[in-house]
Design an enzyme around this catalytic site. Structure first.
Site, PDB file in Angstrom:
ATOM      1  N   ARG A   1      11.732  -1.551  10.527  1.00 27.23           N
ATOM      2  CA  ARG A   1      10.741  -1.274  11.565  1.00 27.23           C
ATOM      3  C   ARG A   1      10.801  -2.283  12.698  1.00 27.23           C
ATOM      4  O   ARG A   1      10.975  -3.473  12.466  1.00 27.23           O
ATOM      5  CB  ARG A   1       9.345  -1.286  10.945  1.00 27.23           C
ATOM      6  CG  ARG A   1       8.975   0.064  10.356  1.00 27.23           C
ATOM      7  CD  ARG A   1       7.757   0.000   9.518  1.00 27.23           C
ATOM      8  NE  ARG A   1       6.676  -0.794  10.107  1.00 27.23           N
ATOM      9  CZ  ARG A   1       5.488  -0.926   9.560  1.00 27.23           C
ATOM     10  NH1 ARG A   1       5.225  -0.326   8.418  1.00 27.23           N
ATOM     11  NH2 ARG A   1       4.569  -1.653  10.130  1.00 27.23           N
TER      12      ARG A   1
ATOM     13  N   ARG B   1      -0.184  -8.973  13.616  1.00 26.30           N
ATOM     14  CA  ARG B   1      -0.729  -8.006  12.658  1.00 26.30           C
ATOM     15  C   ARG B   1      -1.626  -8.709  11.650  1.00 26.30           C
ATOM     16  O   ARG B   1      -2.668  -8.180  11.261  1.00 26.30           O
ATOM     17  CB  ARG B   1       0.406  -7.250  11.960  1.00 26.30           C
ATOM     18  CG  ARG B   1       0.957  -6.146  12.858  1.00 26.30           C
ATOM     19  CD  ARG B   1       2.401  -5.840  12.528  1.00 26.30           C
ATOM     20  NE  ARG B   1       2.569  -5.258  11.213  1.00 26.30           N
ATOM     21  CZ  ARG B   1       3.731  -5.218  10.578  1.00 26.30           C
ATOM     22  NH1 ARG B   1       4.813  -5.731  11.128  1.00 26.30           N
ATOM     23  NH2 ARG B   1       3.822  -4.653   9.396  1.00 26.30           N
TER      24      ARG B   1
ATOM     25  N   LYS C   1       0.824  -1.216   0.000  1.00 24.51           N
ATOM     26  CA  LYS C   1       0.000   0.000   0.000  1.00 24.51           C
ATOM     27  C   LYS C   1       0.858   1.267   0.000  1.00 24.51           C
ATOM     28  O   LYS C   1       0.627   2.186  -0.766  1.00 24.51           O
ATOM     29  CB  LYS C   1      -0.922   0.011   1.240  1.00 24.51           C
ATOM     30  CG  LYS C   1      -1.825  -1.215   1.356  1.00 24.51           C
ATOM     31  CD  LYS C   1      -2.731  -1.138   2.594  1.00 24.51           C
ATOM     32  CE  LYS C   1      -1.997  -1.186   3.918  1.00 24.51           C
ATOM     33  NZ  LYS C   1      -1.492  -2.520   4.309  1.00 24.51           N
TER      34      LYS C   1
ATOM     35  N   ARG D   1      11.941  -5.972   4.245  1.00 29.23           N
ATOM     36  CA  ARG D   1      11.818  -4.565   3.873  1.00 29.23           C
ATOM     37  C   ARG D   1      12.572  -3.585   4.758  1.00 29.23           C
ATOM     38  O   ARG D   1      12.828  -3.833   5.917  1.00 29.23           O
ATOM     39  CB  ARG D   1      10.349  -4.172   3.757  1.00 29.23           C
ATOM     40  CG  ARG D   1       9.688  -3.761   5.034  1.00 29.23           C
ATOM     41  CD  ARG D   1       8.278  -3.283   4.732  1.00 29.23           C
ATOM     42  NE  ARG D   1       7.479  -3.298   5.934  1.00 29.23           N
ATOM     43  CZ  ARG D   1       6.171  -3.084   5.952  1.00 29.23           C
ATOM     44  NH1 ARG D   1       5.528  -2.861   4.828  1.00 29.23           N
ATOM     45  NH2 ARG D   1       5.525  -3.097   7.087  1.00 29.23           N
TER      46      ARG D   1
ATOM     47  N   ARG E   1      -9.179   0.637   9.320  1.00 24.83           N
ATOM     48  CA  ARG E   1      -8.799  -0.734   9.637  1.00 24.83           C
ATOM     49  C   ARG E   1      -9.873  -1.453  10.433  1.00 24.83           C
ATOM     50  O   ARG E   1      -9.698  -2.635  10.741  1.00 24.83           O
ATOM     51  CB  ARG E   1      -7.516  -0.721  10.463  1.00 24.83           C
ATOM     52  CG  ARG E   1      -6.241  -1.045   9.693  1.00 24.83           C
ATOM     53  CD  ARG E   1      -5.071  -0.861  10.651  1.00 24.83           C
ATOM     54  NE  ARG E   1      -3.891  -1.576  10.308  1.00 24.83           N
ATOM     55  CZ  ARG E   1      -2.861  -1.099   9.619  1.00 24.83           C
ATOM     56  NH1 ARG E   1      -2.903   0.104   9.099  1.00 24.83           N
ATOM     57  NH2 ARG E   1      -1.796  -1.833   9.446  1.00 24.83           N
TER      58      ARG E   1
HETATM   59  P1  ADP Z   1       1.432  -2.307   7.855  1.00 21.93           P
HETATM   60  O1  ADP Z   1       0.439  -2.009   6.773  1.00 21.93           O
HETATM   61  O2  ADP Z   1       2.699  -2.849   7.336  1.00 21.93           O
HETATM   62  O3  ADP Z   1       0.901  -3.167   8.968  1.00 21.93           O
HETATM   63  P2  ADP Z   1       1.279   0.417   8.956  1.00 21.93           P
HETATM   64  O4  ADP Z   1       2.451   1.311   8.904  1.00 21.93           O
HETATM   65  O5  ADP Z   1       0.095   0.772   8.169  1.00 21.93           O
HETATM   66  O6  ADP Z   1       1.878  -0.987   8.555  1.00 21.93           O
HETATM   67  O7  ADP Z   1       0.789   0.234  10.482  1.00 21.93           O
HETATM   68  C1  ADP Z   1       1.685  -0.101  11.522  1.00 21.93           C
HETATM   69  C2  ADP Z   1       0.946  -0.244  12.861  1.00 21.93           C
HETATM   70  O8  ADP Z   1       0.318   0.994  13.222  1.00 21.93           O
HETATM   71  C3  ADP Z   1      -0.216  -1.256  12.881  1.00 21.93           C
HETATM   72  O9  ADP Z   1       0.243  -2.570  13.113  1.00 21.93           O
HETATM   73  C4  ADP Z   1      -1.067  -0.701  14.042  1.00 21.93           C
HETATM   74  O10 ADP Z   1      -0.495  -1.009  15.297  1.00 21.93           O
HETATM   75  C5  ADP Z   1      -0.951   0.802  13.854  1.00 21.93           C
HETATM   76  N1  ADP Z   1      -2.021   1.351  12.978  1.00 21.93           N
HETATM   77  C6  ADP Z   1      -1.842   1.903  11.753  1.00 21.93           C
HETATM   78  N2  ADP Z   1      -3.016   2.316  11.238  1.00 21.93           N
HETATM   79  C7  ADP Z   1      -3.972   1.998  12.150  1.00 21.93           C
HETATM   80  C8  ADP Z   1      -5.391   2.134  12.196  1.00 21.93           C
HETATM   81  N3  ADP Z   1      -6.075   2.689  11.171  1.00 21.93           N
HETATM   82  N4  ADP Z   1      -6.059   1.694  13.294  1.00 21.93           N
HETATM   83  C9  ADP Z   1      -5.388   1.135  14.322  1.00 21.93           C
HETATM   84  N5  ADP Z   1      -4.052   0.955  14.349  1.00 21.93           N
HETATM   85  C10 ADP Z   1      -3.334   1.382  13.282  1.00 21.93           C
END
Ligand code: ADP
Ligand code: ZN
Length: 215
Positions: free
Chosen positions: A160, A171, A13, A126, A87
Site C-alpha cells: 500500500r 495514521r 483487523k 505487509r 473511527r
Molecule cells: P489501517 O487499519 O491499516 O490504517 P485501513 O485500510 O482501514 O487501514 O484504512 C486506510 C485509510 O483509509 C485510513 O488511513 C484513512 O485515511 C481511510 N479510512 C478508512 N476507514 C476510515 C474511516 N472509518 N473514517 C475515515 N477514514 C477512513
C-alpha cells in the site's frame, strides 16, 4: 451477529475479518477497502480521498458514513464485521442509529491490543494479493516461495502507498486522537471486549471465537 474490530493500524483487523467471513459466513465491511476502491473511480471524490489517505489522515465522516449506509441496505443473515469503521465518535453514533433503523444491534466490539513498536514493524512488512486480498507479512506470513497466492493462485502482490513511515506516523496520531476514545465509549456501553492482538493468527482467532460463541 454484528461486530466491530477496533484497533490501531496494523493490529490485524483485516486478517481476522477475512477469517470470520470464511468461517461464519459474515460480511466484512472495510471502509479502507471501500475507499481504496473509490479512489480508483476517477471521480473528484476519488481524488480527494486519495490525497487524504496517502497522507495518513481520516476521510470525512460524511463520506464513510455514506459508504456504510449503502452497504447496510443489503440483507445479511450471518451479520456484519465492521473493520476500520467507526473511527470517530461521530461515526460511532451514526452506526448505532443506522443499525437501529435496520432493526438490529451490535453484539460485540473487539479491541485488538498491540503495542506501538510491533505496529510499525508489521505494517512496513505487509503486502496483499492484488486479486483476492489475502494479507501477507514478510515476518509472520511470507508470500509463498513459488510466487503464487496460497488462496487464489494469482501472482500479483501489492504494497500500500500509505504503508510508509511518514504516513504511518500520521495514521497512528489520528488513531490516538480520534479513534482511541471509542474504547471508552464502547466500554461505557458495556459492549467492549479486549483481546491480545500479539501472537499467532490462530491464537487470536481463537480468542475472537470464544467471545462470539458466548453471544
Ligand atoms: P489501517 O487499519 O491499516 O490504517 P485501513 O485500510 O482501514 O487501514 O484504512 C486506510 C485509510 O483509509 C485510513 O488511513 C484513512 O485515511 C481511510 N479510512 C478508512 N476507514 C476510515 C474511516 N472509518 N473514517 C475515515 N477514514 C477512513
Ligand atoms: Zn490471492
Amino acid at each position: 451477529m454484528n461486530i466491530i474490530l477496533l484497533g490501531p493500524p496494523g493490529a490485524g483487523k483485516g486478517t481476522q475479518a477475512r477469517r470470520l467471513v470464511d468461517e461464519r459466513n459474515m460480511i466484512q465491511l472495510s471502509t479502507g477497502d471501500m475507499l481504496r476502491e473509490a479512489r480508483t473511480s476517477g471521480t473528484e471524490m476519488g481524488q480527494v480521498v486519495a490525497d487524504v489517505m496517502d497522507r495518513g489522515g481520516l476521510v470525512t465522516d460524511e463520506i464513510v458514513i455514506g459508504l456504510i449506509e449503502e452497504k447496510l441496505e443489503q440483507d445479511h443473515g450471518g451479520g456484519f464485521i465492521f473493520d476500520g469503521f467507526p473511527r470517530t465518535l461521530r461515526q460511532a453514533d451514526a452506526l448505532g442509529e443506522l443499525l437501529a433503523k435496520h432493526g438490529t444491534t451490535l453484539d460485540a466490539v473487539i479491541e485488538m491490543q498491540v503495542d506501538d513498536s510491533a505496529l510499525v514493524a508489521r505494517i512496513v512488512a505487509r503486502s496483499t494479493c492484488g486479486a483476492c486480498g489475502e494479507v501477507y507479512n514478510d515476518l509472520t506470513k511470507p508470500q509463498p516461495t513459488d510466487g503464487k497466492c496460497s488462496k487464489c493462485g494469482a501472482s500479483d502482490f501489492k504494497r500500500r502507498a500509505d504503508d510508509n513511515e511518514e504516513s504511518l506516523r500520521n495514521r497512528l496520531m489520528e488513531y490516538y486522537k480520534k479513534t482511541s476514545p471509542l474504547i471508552g465509549y464502547y466500554y461505557a456501553k458495556g459492549e467492549l471486549k479486549s483481546i491480545d492482538g500479539l501472537g499467532e493468527i490462530d491464537a487470536i482467532a481463537g480468542q475472537i471465537r470464544d467471545i462470539l460463541d458466548k453471544k
